[in-house]
Design a protein around this motif. Sequence first.
Motif, PDB file in Angstrom:
ATOM      1  N   PHE A  51       0.915  -1.321  -0.010  1.00 51.87           N
ATOM      2  CA  PHE A  51      -0.071  -0.020   0.074  1.00 51.87           C
ATOM      3  C   PHE A  51       0.982   1.306   0.067  1.00 51.87           C
ATOM      4  N   LEU A  52       0.557   2.306  -0.877  1.00 54.25           N
ATOM      5  CA  LEU A  52       1.300   3.506  -0.912  1.00 54.25           C
ATOM      6  C   LEU A  52       0.382   4.802  -0.987  1.00 54.25           C
ATOM      7  N   PRO A  53       0.273   5.277   0.081  1.00 53.21           N
ATOM      8  CA  PRO A  53      -0.524   6.742  -0.018  1.00 53.21           C
ATOM      9  C   PRO A  53      -0.093   7.610  -1.086  1.00 53.21           C
ATOM     10  N   ARG A  54      -0.696   7.852  -2.039  1.00 50.85           N
ATOM     11  CA  ARG A  54      -0.843   8.531  -3.155  1.00 50.85           C
ATOM     12  C   ARG A  54      -0.229  10.166  -2.770  1.00 50.85           C
ATOM     13  N   HIS A  55      -0.845  10.746  -1.891  1.00 47.17           N
ATOM     14  CA  HIS A  55      -0.535  11.905  -1.403  1.00 47.17           C
ATOM     15  C   HIS A  55       0.303  11.969  -0.376  1.00 47.17           C
ATOM     16  N   GLY A  56       0.968  11.039   0.198  1.00 47.86           N
ATOM     17  CA  GLY A  56       1.795  11.289   1.259  1.00 47.86           C
ATOM     18  C   GLY A  56       0.912  10.804   2.540  1.00 47.86           C
ATOM     19  N   THR A  57       1.554  10.458   3.662  1.00 47.02           N
ATOM     20  CA  THR A  57       1.019  10.197   4.807  1.00 47.02           C
ATOM     21  C   THR A  57       0.154  11.195   5.648  1.00 47.02           C
ATOM     22  N   SER A  58       0.464  12.469   5.208  1.00 47.74           N
ATOM     23  CA  SER A  58      -0.186  13.516   5.845  1.00 47.74           C
ATOM     24  C   SER A  58      -0.796  14.458   4.617  1.00 47.74           C
ATOM     25  N   HIS A  59      -1.131  13.880   3.536  1.00 47.54           N
ATOM     26  CA  HIS A  59      -1.464  14.518   2.191  1.00 47.54           C
ATOM     27  C   HIS A  59      -0.622  15.880   1.853  1.00 47.54           C
ATOM     28  N   GLU A  60       0.556  15.489   2.027  1.00 43.50           N
ATOM     29  CA  GLU A  60       1.538  16.659   1.777  1.00 43.50           C
ATOM     30  C   GLU A  60       1.874  16.936   0.285  1.00 43.50           C
ATOM     31  N   TYR A  61       1.324  15.923  -0.436  1.00 45.36           N
ATOM     32  CA  TYR A  61       1.435  16.204  -2.125  1.00 45.36           C
ATOM     33  C   TYR A  61       0.251  16.692  -2.611  1.00 45.36           C
ATOM     34  N   ALA A  62       0.388  17.933  -3.332  1.00 39.30           N
ATOM     35  CA  ALA A  62      -0.879  18.252  -4.280  1.00 39.30           C
ATOM     36  C   ALA A  62      -0.730  17.297  -5.519  1.00 39.30           C
ATOM     37  N   PRO A  63      -1.928  17.220  -6.035  1.00 39.98           N
ATOM     38  CA  PRO A  63      -1.643  16.224  -7.407  1.00 39.98           C
ATOM     39  C   PRO A  63      -0.677  16.542  -8.370  1.00 39.98           C
ATOM     40  N   HIS A  64      -0.511  17.851  -8.587  1.00 40.89           N
ATOM     41  CA  HIS A  64       0.669  17.982  -9.614  1.00 40.89           C
ATOM     42  C   HIS A  64       1.897  17.880  -9.084  1.00 40.89           C
ATOM     43  N   THR A  65       2.195  17.677  -7.714  1.00 34.59           N
ATOM     44  CA  THR A  65       3.528  17.620  -7.165  1.00 34.59           C
ATOM     45  C   THR A  65       3.899  15.772  -6.855  1.00 34.59           C
ATOM     46  N   ILE A  66       2.830  15.196  -7.036  1.00 33.00           N
ATOM     47  CA  ILE A  66       3.186  13.785  -6.513  1.00 33.00           C
ATOM     48  C   ILE A  66       4.425  12.896  -7.127  1.00 33.00           C
ATOM     49  N   PRO A  67       5.127  12.273  -6.665  1.00 37.81           N
ATOM     50  CA  PRO A  67       6.240  11.882  -7.288  1.00 37.81           C
ATOM     51  C   PRO A  67       5.971  10.586  -8.116  1.00 37.81           C
ATOM     52  N   TYR A  68       5.010  10.582  -8.984  1.00 40.18           N
ATOM     53  CA  TYR A  68       4.549   9.594  -9.627  1.00 40.18           C
ATOM     54  C   TYR A  68       5.434   8.426 -10.265  1.00 40.18           C
ATOM     55  N   ARG A  69       6.576   9.141 -10.938  1.00 41.49           N
ATOM     56  CA  ARG A  69       7.595   8.052 -11.152  1.00 41.49           C
ATOM     57  C   ARG A  69       8.155   7.375 -10.367  1.00 41.49           C
ATOM     58  N   ALA A  70       8.531   7.898  -8.916  1.00 41.68           N
ATOM     59  CA  ALA A  70       9.293   7.311  -7.878  1.00 41.68           C
ATOM     60  C   ALA A  70       8.112   6.242  -7.528  1.00 41.68           C
ATOM     61  N   ASN A  71       6.732   6.526  -7.297  1.00 35.17           N
ATOM     62  CA  ASN A  71       5.807   5.705  -6.886  1.00 35.17           C
ATOM     63  C   ASN A  71       5.740   4.282  -7.564  1.00 35.17           C
ATOM     64  N   LEU A  72       5.679   4.373  -8.887  1.00 34.67           N
ATOM     65  CA  LEU A  72       5.562   2.950  -9.528  1.00 34.67           C
ATOM     66  C   LEU A  72       6.721   2.304  -9.737  1.00 34.67           C
ATOM     67  N   TRP A  73       7.780   3.018  -9.842  1.00 31.33           N
ATOM     68  CA  TRP A  73       9.289   2.312  -9.796  1.00 31.33           C
ATOM     69  C   TRP A  73       9.343   1.492  -8.422  1.00 31.33           C
ATOM     70  N   ALA A  74       9.199   2.396  -7.462  1.00 34.74           N
ATOM     71  CA  ALA A  74       9.166   1.722  -6.120  1.00 34.74           C
ATOM     72  C   ALA A  74       8.486   0.446  -5.966  1.00 34.74           C
ATOM     73  N   LEU A  75       7.139   0.494  -6.272  1.00 32.37           N
ATOM     74  CA  LEU A  75       6.299  -0.966  -6.178  1.00 32.37           C
ATOM     75  C   LEU A  75       6.680  -1.944  -7.247  1.00 32.37           C
ATOM     76  N   ARG A  76       7.188  -1.415  -8.385  1.00 35.37           N
ATOM     77  CA  ARG A  76       7.648  -2.639  -9.134  1.00 35.37           C
ATOM     78  C   ARG A  76       9.125  -3.442  -8.504  1.00 35.37           C
ATOM     79  N   SER A  77       9.685  -2.271  -7.909  1.00 38.51           N
ATOM     80  CA  SER A  77      11.062  -2.858  -7.249  1.00 38.51           C
ATOM     81  C   SER A  77      10.644  -3.995  -6.235  1.00 38.51           C
ATOM     82  N   LEU A  78       9.573  -3.631  -5.699  1.00 37.92           N
ATOM     83  CA  LEU A  78       9.065  -4.889  -4.594  1.00 37.92           C
ATOM     84  C   LEU A  78       8.364  -5.948  -5.240  1.00 37.92           C
TER      85      LEU A  78
END
Length: 273
Positions: A51-78
Motif C-alpha cells: 500500500f502506498l498513500p498517493r498524497h503522502g502520509t499527511s496529504h503533503e503532495y498536491a496532485p501536480h507534485t506527487i512523485p508519480y515516477r518514484a511511486n510506480l518504480w518503487a512498487l515494481r522494485s518490490l
Amino acid sequence: MSQTRADIAVIGGTGFYSFLEDPEEVRVETPYGDPSAPVAIGTVAGRRVAFLPRHGTSHEYAPHTIPYRANLWALRSLGVRQVLAPCAVGGLRPEVAPGDVVVPDQLVDRTYRRVPSYVEGGAVHLPFGDPYCDRLSAAVAGTADDVHRGGTMVIIEGPRFSTRAESRHYADQGWTLINMTGHPEAALAREMRQCYTPIALVTDMDAGAESGAGVGQAEVFARFKANLERLTGLLTDAIAALPDPDGCSCSTWADGLELTYSIPGEVPAPVFP
C-alpha cells in the motif's frame, strides 16, 4: 516469499492502511527520488499486498507534485505486477451520481506540468489505446452489482477545480468523470509492465453538471471518508479475485523491444554513450 515483496499494490488515500494485516513499512530508494511515503506491505485475502498513500502520509503532495515516477518504480522494485488505484472523482454526466463506484475504461489527459514517462531518450513508444487493464477491471467490476464498468475519465492539472465552462465542455465531449491524479499514473504503470485499473468513487457532480456554488474540498473529502469501509471491502474482494498477470498485454507489449529505461529486476538501467 520475502516479507518485503508483494504481487499486488493499492495506491490510495491514507485511510486504506487499516485493511492490511500485520503491515510492515519498507523504505525504497529510486532513481527518481523518494516515493510519496514508505510502502506498507501486509496481507489481504491471503495475498501479499503493498500500500502506498498517493498524497503522502499527511496529504503533503498536491496532485501536480506527487512523485508519480518514484511511486510506480518503487512498487515494481518490490515485485508488484498489478495495481489497484482507488480515487475520488467528480461526475460530469447524468449516468453517474455521488456515491457511485465506477471502473472507467478510457482516459483523457489534460495535465501539463508533470513528467509523464520514464522514457528520456531513444525510440520507445507506449501503446496506450486501452489505458487500463481489462482483466483487472473485470475482476473489480465483478465484486458487486452496483459497480459501474466503462466511461471516460478526464484528468485535469489541479489543484484548482474546474470552472463551470470547463466542466460543461468536458461533459459535452461525452466524458463521464473528472479527476486530478489518474495521469501519468496509469501510463507509468504500463511502462513498468504492470496491470493497472482505477476504482473511482464519485464524490460530487462537477461545477458544470449541476447548479449551485460548485464542488468544494470539504464535500469531496467527507464523501470519500464516508465510503472508506465500502471501498476497503470492495478492494478485499477484488484482490481475492485478481487473475494471474502472466501473459497479459499490459506486460507483453514490451516483449522484443529495447527499452531505454530500467524496470527493476527485469530491465537494467541503460548506458548511453
